[in-house]
Design an enzyme around this catalytic site. Structure first.
Site, PDB file in Angstrom:
ATOM      1  CB  THR A  49      -0.913   0.041   1.239  1.00 43.20           C
ATOM      2  OG1 THR A  49      -0.112   0.179   2.429  1.00 43.20           O
ATOM      3  CG2 THR A  49      -1.764  -1.223   1.351  1.00 43.20           C
ATOM      4  CD  GLN A  51      -2.326   4.462   2.370  1.00 44.10           C
ATOM      5  OE1 GLN A  51      -2.316   3.288   2.005  1.00 44.10           O
ATOM      6  NE2 GLN A  51      -2.964   5.411   1.701  1.00 44.10           N
ATOM      7  CG  PHE A  52       4.132  -0.702   4.902  1.00 40.81           C
ATOM      8  CD1 PHE A  52       4.001  -0.868   6.267  1.00 40.81           C
ATOM      9  CD2 PHE A  52       5.269  -1.217   4.288  1.00 40.81           C
ATOM     10  CE1 PHE A  52       4.974  -1.534   7.014  1.00 40.81           C
ATOM     11  CE2 PHE A  52       6.245  -1.882   5.017  1.00 40.81           C
ATOM     12  CZ  PHE A  52       6.097  -2.043   6.381  1.00 40.81           C
ATOM     13  NE  ARG A  75      11.513   5.773  12.073  1.00 41.85           N
ATOM     14  CZ  ARG A  75      11.820   5.598  13.350  1.00 41.85           C
ATOM     15  NH1 ARG A  75      11.487   4.469  13.944  1.00 41.85           N
ATOM     16  NH2 ARG A  75      12.462   6.513  14.032  1.00 41.85           N
ATOM     17  CG  HIS A  78      13.001  -0.314  12.330  1.00 43.92           C
ATOM     18  ND1 HIS A  78      13.648  -1.102  13.255  1.00 43.92           N
ATOM     19  CD2 HIS A  78      11.949   0.253  12.991  1.00 43.92           C
ATOM     20  CE1 HIS A  78      13.038  -1.021  14.431  1.00 43.92           C
ATOM     21  NE2 HIS A  78      11.998  -0.204  14.295  1.00 43.92           N
ATOM     22  CG  HIS A 145       5.601   7.009  16.743  1.00 45.46           C
ATOM     23  ND1 HIS A 145       6.325   7.345  17.861  1.00 45.46           N
ATOM     24  CD2 HIS A 145       5.821   5.681  16.563  1.00 45.46           C
ATOM     25  CE1 HIS A 145       6.968   6.299  18.316  1.00 45.46           C
ATOM     26  NE2 HIS A 145       6.679   5.269  17.553  1.00 45.46           N
TER      27      HIS A 145
END
Length: 475
Positions: A49, A51-52, A75, A78, A145
Protein backbone atom coordinates in the site's frame (compact mmCIF):
# COMPACT_ATOMS: atom_id res chain seq x y z
CA UNK A 1 -0.88 -20.06 7.16
CA UNK A 2 -4.28 -21.14 8.38
CA UNK A 3 -5.00 -19.32 11.66
CA UNK A 4 -6.59 -21.57 14.25
CA UNK A 5 -7.88 -21.18 17.76
CA UNK A 6 -6.98 -23.62 20.47
CA UNK A 7 -9.99 -25.68 19.46
CA UNK A 8 -8.57 -25.92 15.93
CA UNK A 9 -11.53 -24.04 14.45
CA UNK A 10 -10.26 -22.61 11.15
CA UNK A 11 -10.52 -18.95 10.28
CA UNK A 12 -11.92 -17.93 6.89
CA UNK A 13 -9.65 -18.78 3.94
CA UNK A 14 -8.74 -15.10 3.51
CA UNK A 15 -6.52 -15.42 6.60
CA UNK A 16 -4.64 -18.40 5.27
CA UNK A 17 -1.04 -17.24 5.39
CA UNK A 18 2.19 -19.13 5.68
CA UNK A 19 3.55 -18.97 9.21
CA UNK A 20 5.17 -22.02 10.60
CA UNK A 21 4.34 -23.65 7.25
CA UNK A 22 6.02 -23.93 3.86
CA UNK A 23 8.27 -20.90 3.40
CA UNK A 24 8.22 -21.53 -0.35
CA UNK A 25 4.71 -20.09 -0.33
CA UNK A 26 6.01 -16.78 0.99
CA UNK A 27 7.64 -13.92 -0.83
CA UNK A 28 11.14 -13.29 0.44
CA UNK A 29 13.45 -10.29 0.49
CA UNK A 30 17.09 -10.19 1.53
CA UNK A 31 17.88 -7.91 4.43
CA UNK A 32 21.43 -6.82 5.21
CA UNK A 33 20.92 -7.52 8.94
CA UNK A 34 18.74 -10.63 9.15
CA UNK A 35 19.34 -12.28 5.78
CA UNK A 36 16.24 -13.70 4.07
CA UNK A 37 12.94 -12.34 5.42
CA UNK A 38 9.83 -14.28 4.37
CA UNK A 39 6.65 -12.25 3.92
CA UNK A 40 3.30 -13.98 4.30
CA UNK A 41 0.34 -13.16 2.07
CA UNK A 42 -1.67 -11.13 4.60
CA UNK A 43 1.31 -8.99 5.56
CA UNK A 44 2.01 -8.35 1.87
CA UNK A 45 -1.44 -6.79 1.52
CA UNK A 46 -0.38 -4.16 4.04
CA UNK A 47 3.14 -3.77 2.64
CA UNK A 48 1.86 -3.20 -0.90
CA UNK A 49 0.00 0.00 0.00
CA UNK A 50 1.20 3.53 -0.58
CA UNK A 51 0.81 4.23 3.14
CA UNK A 52 3.34 1.55 4.07
CA UNK A 53 5.62 2.21 1.09
CA UNK A 54 5.87 5.79 2.38
CA UNK A 55 8.20 4.43 5.07
CA UNK A 56 10.89 4.19 2.39
CA UNK A 57 10.96 8.00 2.46
CA UNK A 58 11.46 8.24 6.23
CA UNK A 59 15.07 7.91 7.35
CA UNK A 60 15.27 5.82 10.48
CA UNK A 61 17.75 8.22 12.10
CA UNK A 62 16.48 11.52 10.77
CA UNK A 63 19.42 13.85 10.06
CA UNK A 64 22.09 11.63 11.59
CA UNK A 65 23.34 10.88 8.06
CA UNK A 66 24.67 14.47 7.94
CA UNK A 67 27.28 13.35 10.49
CA UNK A 68 27.37 9.58 9.90
CA UNK A 69 27.05 9.24 6.09
CA UNK A 70 26.07 5.57 6.25
CA UNK A 71 22.97 6.20 8.37
CA UNK A 72 20.57 6.42 5.44
CA UNK A 73 18.45 3.36 6.18
CA UNK A 74 14.70 3.82 6.38
CA UNK A 75 11.74 2.97 8.58
CA UNK A 76 10.71 0.55 5.82
CA UNK A 77 13.57 -1.89 6.33
CA UNK A 78 13.36 -1.50 10.11
CA UNK A 79 9.67 -2.42 10.01
CA UNK A 80 10.42 -5.53 7.96
CA UNK A 81 13.13 -6.44 10.47
CA UNK A 82 10.77 -6.09 13.45
CA UNK A 83 8.14 -8.13 11.57
CA UNK A 84 10.67 -10.90 11.07
CA UNK A 85 11.99 -10.93 14.63
CA UNK A 86 8.46 -10.79 16.07
CA UNK A 87 7.58 -13.88 14.06
CA UNK A 88 10.80 -15.63 15.05
CA UNK A 89 10.16 -14.89 18.74
CA UNK A 90 6.63 -16.25 18.88
CA UNK A 91 7.53 -19.23 16.69
CA UNK A 92 10.32 -20.18 19.09
CA UNK A 93 7.99 -19.88 22.07
CA UNK A 94 5.48 -22.11 20.33
CA UNK A 95 8.22 -24.59 19.53
CA UNK A 96 9.47 -24.68 23.13
CA UNK A 97 6.24 -24.27 25.11
CA UNK A 98 3.44 -24.29 22.57
CA UNK A 99 1.26 -26.89 24.23
CA UNK A 100 1.27 -25.28 27.67
CA UNK A 101 0.94 -21.70 26.37
CA UNK A 102 -1.79 -22.35 23.82
CA UNK A 103 -0.07 -20.31 21.12
CA UNK A 104 -2.00 -20.68 17.87
CA UNK A 105 -1.56 -19.39 14.35
CA UNK A 106 -3.89 -16.49 15.04
CA UNK A 107 -1.47 -15.31 17.76
CA UNK A 108 1.52 -15.64 15.47
CA UNK A 109 -0.10 -13.62 12.71
CA UNK A 110 -1.20 -10.87 15.10
CA UNK A 111 2.30 -10.50 16.58
CA UNK A 112 3.89 -10.37 13.14
CA UNK A 113 1.45 -7.74 11.90
CA UNK A 114 2.05 -5.65 15.02
CA UNK A 115 5.80 -5.76 14.34
CA UNK A 116 5.23 -4.81 10.72
CA UNK A 117 2.90 -1.87 11.43
CA UNK A 118 4.31 -0.50 14.69
CA UNK A 119 6.06 2.47 12.99
CA UNK A 120 3.64 3.19 10.13
CA UNK A 121 2.46 6.32 11.99
CA UNK A 122 5.89 7.97 12.25
CA UNK A 123 6.20 11.54 11.05
CA UNK A 124 8.97 13.11 8.98
CA UNK A 125 12.52 13.16 10.33
CA UNK A 126 12.14 10.36 12.87
CA UNK A 127 11.23 11.48 16.42
CA UNK A 128 11.96 15.14 15.72
CA UNK A 129 8.43 15.64 14.36
CA UNK A 130 6.55 14.65 17.50
CA UNK A 131 9.08 15.51 20.21
CA UNK A 132 10.47 18.82 18.96
CA UNK A 133 8.24 20.31 16.25
CA UNK A 134 4.65 19.60 17.36
CA UNK A 135 5.07 20.88 20.97
CA UNK A 136 6.16 24.25 19.51
CA UNK A 137 3.13 24.67 17.24
CA UNK A 138 0.44 22.93 19.30
CA UNK A 139 0.31 23.88 22.96
CA UNK A 140 0.09 20.84 25.24
CA UNK A 141 0.36 18.43 22.31
CA UNK A 142 0.06 14.78 23.36
CA UNK A 143 0.20 13.40 19.82
CA UNK A 144 2.18 10.19 19.44
CA UNK A 145 3.32 8.12 16.49
CA UNK A 146 2.03 5.00 18.24
CA UNK A 147 -1.51 6.35 18.27
CA UNK A 148 -1.18 7.41 14.63
CA UNK A 149 0.09 3.92 13.76
CA UNK A 150 -3.13 2.52 15.20
CA UNK A 151 -5.20 5.03 13.24
CA UNK A 152 -3.24 4.23 10.09
CA UNK A 153 -3.87 0.50 10.47
CA UNK A 154 -7.61 1.17 10.48
CA UNK A 155 -7.29 3.53 7.54
CA UNK A 156 -5.30 1.04 5.44
CA UNK A 157 -7.76 -1.78 6.15
CA UNK A 158 -10.73 0.39 5.15
CA UNK A 159 -9.09 2.19 2.23
CA UNK A 160 -7.75 -0.98 0.60
CA UNK A 161 -10.59 -3.29 1.65
CA UNK A 162 -8.22 -5.78 3.25
CA UNK A 163 -10.11 -8.87 4.30
CA UNK A 164 -8.87 -9.47 7.83
CA UNK A 165 -10.55 -10.60 11.03
CA UNK A 166 -11.56 -7.52 13.10
CA UNK A 167 -10.44 -9.34 16.24
CA UNK A 168 -6.98 -9.72 14.79
CA UNK A 169 -6.79 -6.01 13.96
CA UNK A 170 -7.88 -5.22 17.49
CA UNK A 171 -5.10 -7.40 18.88
CA UNK A 172 -2.55 -5.78 16.53
CA UNK A 173 -3.50 -2.30 17.71
CA UNK A 174 -3.30 -3.35 21.35
CA UNK A 175 0.20 -4.72 20.77
CA UNK A 176 1.37 -1.52 19.03
CA UNK A 177 0.22 0.58 21.99
CA UNK A 178 1.32 -1.91 24.65
CA UNK A 179 4.31 0.08 25.90
CA UNK A 180 2.81 3.56 25.54
CA UNK A 181 0.70 5.63 27.89
CA UNK A 182 -2.18 5.11 25.47
CA UNK A 183 -2.28 1.35 25.99
CA UNK A 184 -5.69 -0.14 25.29
CA UNK A 185 -7.50 -2.62 27.55
CA UNK A 186 -6.42 -6.09 26.50
CA UNK A 187 -9.03 -8.04 24.56
CA UNK A 188 -8.05 -11.10 26.55
CA UNK A 189 -6.44 -11.55 29.93
CA UNK A 190 -4.72 -14.65 28.58
CA UNK A 191 -1.35 -14.68 26.82
CA UNK A 192 -0.28 -11.33 28.23
CA UNK A 193 3.29 -12.18 27.21
CA UNK A 194 2.36 -11.76 23.53
CA UNK A 195 1.97 -8.01 24.12
CA UNK A 196 5.58 -7.75 25.31
CA UNK A 197 7.20 -9.05 22.12
CA UNK A 198 7.01 -5.96 19.88
CA UNK A 199 6.73 -3.12 22.43
CA UNK A 200 7.51 -4.17 25.98
CA UNK A 201 6.22 -1.80 28.62
CA UNK A 202 7.05 -4.16 31.46
CA UNK A 203 10.84 -4.32 31.21
CA UNK A 204 11.90 -2.70 27.93
CA UNK A 205 13.21 -5.84 26.20
CA UNK A 206 11.51 -6.19 22.82
CA UNK A 207 12.25 -7.02 19.20
CA UNK A 208 11.91 -3.37 18.19
CA UNK A 209 15.12 -2.65 20.15
CA UNK A 210 16.74 -5.84 18.89
CA UNK A 211 16.37 -4.61 15.33
CA UNK A 212 17.12 -0.90 15.57
CA UNK A 213 20.13 -1.31 17.85
CA UNK A 214 21.71 -3.89 15.54
CA UNK A 215 20.75 -2.01 12.37
CA UNK A 216 21.85 1.41 13.61
CA UNK A 217 25.19 0.14 14.90
CA UNK A 218 25.86 -1.42 11.51
CA UNK A 219 24.90 1.75 9.64
CA UNK A 220 27.14 4.12 11.61
CA UNK A 221 30.04 1.73 12.07
CA UNK A 222 29.66 1.48 15.84
CA UNK A 223 30.65 -1.89 17.25
CA UNK A 224 27.77 -3.92 18.67
CA UNK A 225 28.63 -6.72 21.07
CA UNK A 226 25.01 -7.38 22.00
CA UNK A 227 23.64 -10.63 20.55
CA UNK A 228 19.85 -10.75 20.65
CA UNK A 229 19.86 -14.28 19.19
CA UNK A 230 21.01 -15.63 22.55
CA UNK A 231 17.94 -14.18 24.26
CA UNK A 232 15.56 -15.46 21.58
CA UNK A 233 16.91 -18.96 21.96
CA UNK A 234 16.75 -19.11 25.75
CA UNK A 235 13.71 -17.04 26.80
CA UNK A 236 10.89 -18.76 28.59
CA UNK A 237 7.35 -17.91 29.72
CA UNK A 238 6.67 -18.13 33.45
CA UNK A 239 3.43 -16.78 34.95
CA UNK A 240 2.44 -15.19 31.64
CA UNK A 241 5.70 -13.21 31.41
CA UNK A 242 8.81 -13.53 29.26
CA UNK A 243 11.72 -14.46 31.53
CA UNK A 244 15.41 -15.00 30.88
CA UNK A 245 18.13 -17.24 32.24
CA UNK A 246 19.98 -15.70 35.17
CA UNK A 247 23.30 -16.39 33.45
CA UNK A 248 22.24 -14.03 30.62
CA UNK A 249 21.92 -10.90 32.74
CA UNK A 250 25.12 -9.44 31.29
CA UNK A 251 23.77 -9.97 27.76
CA UNK A 252 20.68 -7.99 28.74
CA UNK A 253 22.80 -5.26 30.28
CA UNK A 254 24.69 -4.99 27.00
CA UNK A 255 21.37 -4.34 25.26
CA UNK A 256 20.66 -1.31 27.44
CA UNK A 257 24.29 -0.13 27.49
CA UNK A 258 24.56 -0.28 23.68
CA UNK A 259 21.33 1.67 23.36
CA UNK A 260 22.66 4.35 25.75
CA UNK A 261 25.91 4.49 23.79
CA UNK A 262 23.96 5.07 20.57
CA UNK A 263 22.03 7.90 22.21
CA UNK A 264 25.19 9.60 23.44
CA UNK A 265 27.43 9.22 20.39
CA UNK A 266 24.95 9.04 17.50
CA UNK A 267 21.34 10.07 18.12
CA UNK A 268 22.23 13.13 20.23
CA UNK A 269 25.60 13.98 18.67
CA UNK A 270 26.18 17.72 19.13
CA UNK A 271 26.14 18.46 15.39
CA UNK A 272 23.12 16.22 14.78
CA UNK A 273 21.24 18.21 17.44
CA UNK A 274 22.40 21.50 15.86
CA UNK A 275 20.90 20.41 12.54
CA UNK A 276 17.70 19.25 14.22
CA UNK A 277 17.30 22.57 16.04
CA UNK A 278 17.60 24.37 12.72
CA UNK A 279 15.13 22.07 10.98
CA UNK A 280 12.61 22.55 13.78
CA UNK A 281 12.94 26.32 13.44
CA UNK A 282 12.38 25.99 9.68
CA UNK A 283 9.32 23.78 10.17
CA UNK A 284 7.83 26.16 12.73
CA UNK A 285 8.28 29.09 10.35
CA UNK A 286 6.76 27.09 7.46
CA UNK A 287 3.89 25.62 9.44
CA UNK A 288 1.32 28.38 9.00
CA UNK A 289 1.97 28.50 5.23
CA UNK A 290 2.13 24.74 4.55
CA UNK A 291 -0.33 23.80 7.32
CA UNK A 292 1.85 20.87 8.33
CA UNK A 293 0.33 20.36 11.79
CA UNK A 294 -3.24 20.43 10.45
CA UNK A 295 -2.81 16.91 9.05
CA UNK A 296 -1.78 15.07 12.19
CA UNK A 297 -5.27 13.79 13.03
CA UNK A 298 -6.25 12.88 9.49
CA UNK A 299 -4.60 9.65 8.22
CA UNK A 300 -5.76 10.30 4.63
CA UNK A 301 -3.58 13.43 4.52
CA UNK A 302 -0.98 12.60 7.15
CA UNK A 303 0.53 9.67 5.25
CA UNK A 304 1.61 12.11 2.51
CA UNK A 305 4.06 13.79 4.91
CA UNK A 306 7.60 12.44 4.71
CA UNK A 307 11.21 13.60 4.61
CA UNK A 308 10.64 15.30 1.23
CA UNK A 309 9.05 18.09 3.27
CA UNK A 310 12.46 19.75 3.29
CA UNK A 311 12.44 19.87 -0.51
CA UNK A 312 8.92 21.31 -0.41
CA UNK A 313 10.11 24.16 1.79
CA UNK A 314 13.08 24.82 -0.47
CA UNK A 315 11.06 24.98 -3.68
CA UNK A 316 7.85 26.64 -2.45
CA UNK A 317 7.36 30.07 -4.06
CA UNK A 318 6.61 33.29 -2.23
CA UNK A 319 8.25 35.36 0.51
CA UNK A 320 6.41 33.54 3.34
CA UNK A 321 9.04 30.79 3.48
CA UNK A 322 12.11 32.98 2.98
CA UNK A 323 13.50 32.50 6.50
CA UNK A 324 12.77 28.76 6.43
CA UNK A 325 14.53 28.43 3.08
CA UNK A 326 17.55 30.31 4.40
CA UNK A 327 17.84 27.90 7.34
CA UNK A 328 17.74 24.89 5.00
CA UNK A 329 20.40 26.53 2.82
CA UNK A 330 22.55 27.11 5.89
CA UNK A 331 22.32 23.41 6.74
CA UNK A 332 23.36 22.40 3.23
CA UNK A 333 26.34 24.75 3.46
CA UNK A 334 27.19 23.43 6.93
CA UNK A 335 26.72 26.89 8.42
CA UNK A 336 25.12 25.41 11.53
CA UNK A 337 24.08 26.81 14.87
CA UNK A 338 27.33 26.95 16.80
CA UNK A 339 27.77 24.51 19.66
CA UNK A 340 28.97 26.59 22.63
CA UNK A 341 29.39 23.91 25.27
CA UNK A 342 27.65 21.30 27.39
CA UNK A 343 27.56 20.10 30.95
CA UNK A 344 26.36 17.01 32.69
CA UNK A 345 23.97 17.77 35.53
CA UNK A 346 25.56 16.64 38.83
CA UNK A 347 24.21 13.31 40.05
CA UNK A 348 22.77 14.75 43.26
CA UNK A 349 20.80 17.34 41.25
CA UNK A 350 19.07 14.92 38.90
CA UNK A 351 16.01 14.38 41.11
CA UNK A 352 15.10 18.07 41.11
CA UNK A 353 16.36 18.97 37.67
CA UNK A 354 14.35 21.57 35.79
CA UNK A 355 14.88 21.97 32.06
CA UNK A 356 17.22 24.79 31.16
CA UNK A 357 15.75 27.36 28.77
CA UNK A 358 17.13 30.10 26.54
CA UNK A 359 15.75 32.58 29.07
CA UNK A 360 17.94 31.03 31.79
CA UNK A 361 21.04 31.63 29.67
CA UNK A 362 20.10 35.17 28.65
CA UNK A 363 19.33 36.15 32.25
CA UNK A 364 22.80 34.91 33.27
CA UNK A 365 24.59 37.36 31.00
CA UNK A 366 26.69 39.95 32.74
CA UNK A 367 27.40 43.36 31.26
CA UNK A 368 29.18 43.08 27.96
CA UNK A 369 29.47 44.47 24.47
CA UNK A 370 26.28 42.81 23.20
CA UNK A 371 22.84 42.19 24.66
CA UNK A 372 21.62 38.66 24.16
CA UNK A 373 18.03 37.86 23.22
CA UNK A 374 16.22 34.56 23.70
CA UNK A 375 15.90 34.09 19.95
CA UNK A 376 19.73 34.13 19.72
CA UNK A 377 20.08 31.04 21.93
CA UNK A 378 19.08 27.41 21.51
CA UNK A 379 19.18 24.99 24.44
CA UNK A 380 19.00 21.22 24.18
CA UNK A 381 18.26 19.13 27.29
CA UNK A 382 19.31 15.55 26.57
CA UNK A 383 18.31 12.67 28.83
CA UNK A 384 20.17 9.40 28.38
CA UNK A 385 19.22 6.39 30.46
CA UNK A 386 18.98 2.60 30.39
CA UNK A 387 15.19 2.66 29.65
CA UNK A 388 14.13 2.95 33.30
CA UNK A 389 15.10 6.50 34.15
CA UNK A 390 17.17 6.59 37.31
CA UNK A 391 16.46 2.95 38.11
CA UNK A 392 18.38 -0.19 37.26
CA UNK A 393 16.53 -1.84 34.35
CA UNK A 394 17.46 -5.30 35.61
CA UNK A 395 15.17 -4.73 38.60
CA UNK A 396 12.08 -5.04 36.37
CA UNK A 397 13.26 -8.20 34.59
CA UNK A 398 12.45 -11.67 35.84
CA UNK A 399 14.98 -14.47 35.52
CA UNK A 400 14.97 -18.20 36.06
CA UNK A 401 17.80 -20.45 37.21
CA UNK A 402 17.44 -23.31 34.75
CA UNK A 403 14.80 -25.13 32.73
CA UNK A 404 14.08 -27.55 35.55
CA UNK A 405 12.92 -24.73 37.80
CA UNK A 406 9.59 -22.88 37.62
CA UNK A 407 10.67 -20.15 40.03
CA UNK A 408 11.21 -16.63 38.66
CA UNK A 409 13.13 -13.91 40.47
CA UNK A 410 14.83 -10.54 40.03
CA UNK A 411 18.53 -9.93 40.53
CA UNK A 412 19.26 -7.25 43.18
CA UNK A 413 22.08 -4.76 42.80
CA UNK A 414 24.30 -6.43 45.39
CA UNK A 415 24.40 -9.62 43.28
CA UNK A 416 25.39 -7.85 40.08
CA UNK A 417 28.96 -7.24 38.92
CA UNK A 418 30.50 -4.25 40.69
CA UNK A 419 31.89 -3.14 37.33
CA UNK A 420 28.39 -2.21 36.15
CA UNK A 421 27.18 1.37 36.75
CA UNK A 422 25.62 2.51 40.00
CA UNK A 423 23.92 5.44 38.24
CA UNK A 424 21.53 4.80 35.39
CA UNK A 425 20.75 8.22 33.96
CA UNK A 426 22.60 11.22 32.54
CA UNK A 427 21.13 14.64 31.90
CA UNK A 428 23.22 16.72 29.52
CA UNK A 429 22.53 20.39 28.77
CA UNK A 430 23.88 21.80 25.51
CA UNK A 431 23.76 25.43 24.45
CA UNK A 432 24.01 26.72 20.88
CA UNK A 433 24.42 30.16 19.34
CA UNK A 434 22.18 30.83 16.36
CA UNK A 435 24.48 33.66 15.28
CA UNK A 436 28.22 32.95 14.88
CA UNK A 437 29.25 36.33 16.26
CA UNK A 438 27.53 35.61 19.59
CA UNK A 439 29.45 32.44 20.47
CA UNK A 440 31.67 34.19 23.03
CA UNK A 441 28.83 36.04 24.76
CA UNK A 442 26.62 32.98 24.95
CA UNK A 443 29.48 30.76 26.15
CA UNK A 444 30.23 33.16 28.98
CA UNK A 445 26.54 33.46 29.90
CA UNK A 446 26.33 29.66 29.97
CA UNK A 447 29.30 29.46 32.33
CA UNK A 448 27.72 32.12 34.53
CA UNK A 449 24.54 30.04 34.67
CA UNK A 450 26.48 27.02 35.86
CA UNK A 451 28.25 29.02 38.57
CA UNK A 452 24.93 30.49 39.70
CA UNK A 453 23.15 27.11 39.70
CA UNK A 454 25.86 24.82 41.05
CA UNK A 455 28.60 27.07 42.37
CA UNK A 456 31.02 25.51 39.91
CA UNK A 457 31.46 25.05 36.18
CA UNK A 458 30.28 21.51 35.62
CA UNK A 459 31.34 21.26 32.00
CA UNK A 460 34.34 19.06 31.32
CA UNK A 461 36.26 21.86 29.63
CA UNK A 462 35.73 25.53 28.92
CA UNK A 463 34.83 26.78 25.47
CA UNK A 464 38.21 27.35 23.77
CA UNK A 465 39.16 31.00 23.37
CA UNK A 466 40.08 30.25 19.77
CA UNK A 467 36.49 29.21 19.09
CA UNK A 468 35.11 32.28 20.84
CA UNK A 469 37.27 34.58 18.70
CA UNK A 470 36.85 32.66 15.46
CA UNK A 471 33.83 34.57 14.28
CA UNK A 472 34.35 37.85 16.10
CA UNK A 473 37.35 38.58 13.89
CA UNK A 474 35.05 38.51 10.86
CA UNK A 475 32.60 41.17 12.04
Amino acid sequence: MGAYSQGEVPLPPAHDVASGGDLRLCKHVHDNVHGNIYLDSLSLKFIDTEQFQRLRELKQLGFTHMVYPGAVHSRFEHSLGVYWLAGQSVEKLRSFQGMELGIDRFDIQAVKLAGLMHDVGHGPFSHLFEREFLPQVISGSDWSHEQMSVNMVDYIVNEHHIDVDPQMIRRVKEMILASSEYALPKSSSEKRFLYDIVANGRNGIDVDKFDYITRDCRAVGLGCNFEFQRLLETMRILDDEICYRAKDYLTIHKLFATRADLYRTVYTHSKVKAIELMVVDALVQANSYLEISSHIDNPSEYWKLDDTLIKTIETAPGPELKEARELILRIRRRNLYQFCNEYAVPKHMLHNFKKVTAQDIVCSQKSGGVTLKEEDVAVCNVKIDLTRGMHNPLESIHFFKDYDSDEKFTIPDDRISHLLPTSYQDMIVRVYSKKPELVEAISEAFENFQLKSYGVKTQVHSTPDKKKRRYNSCI
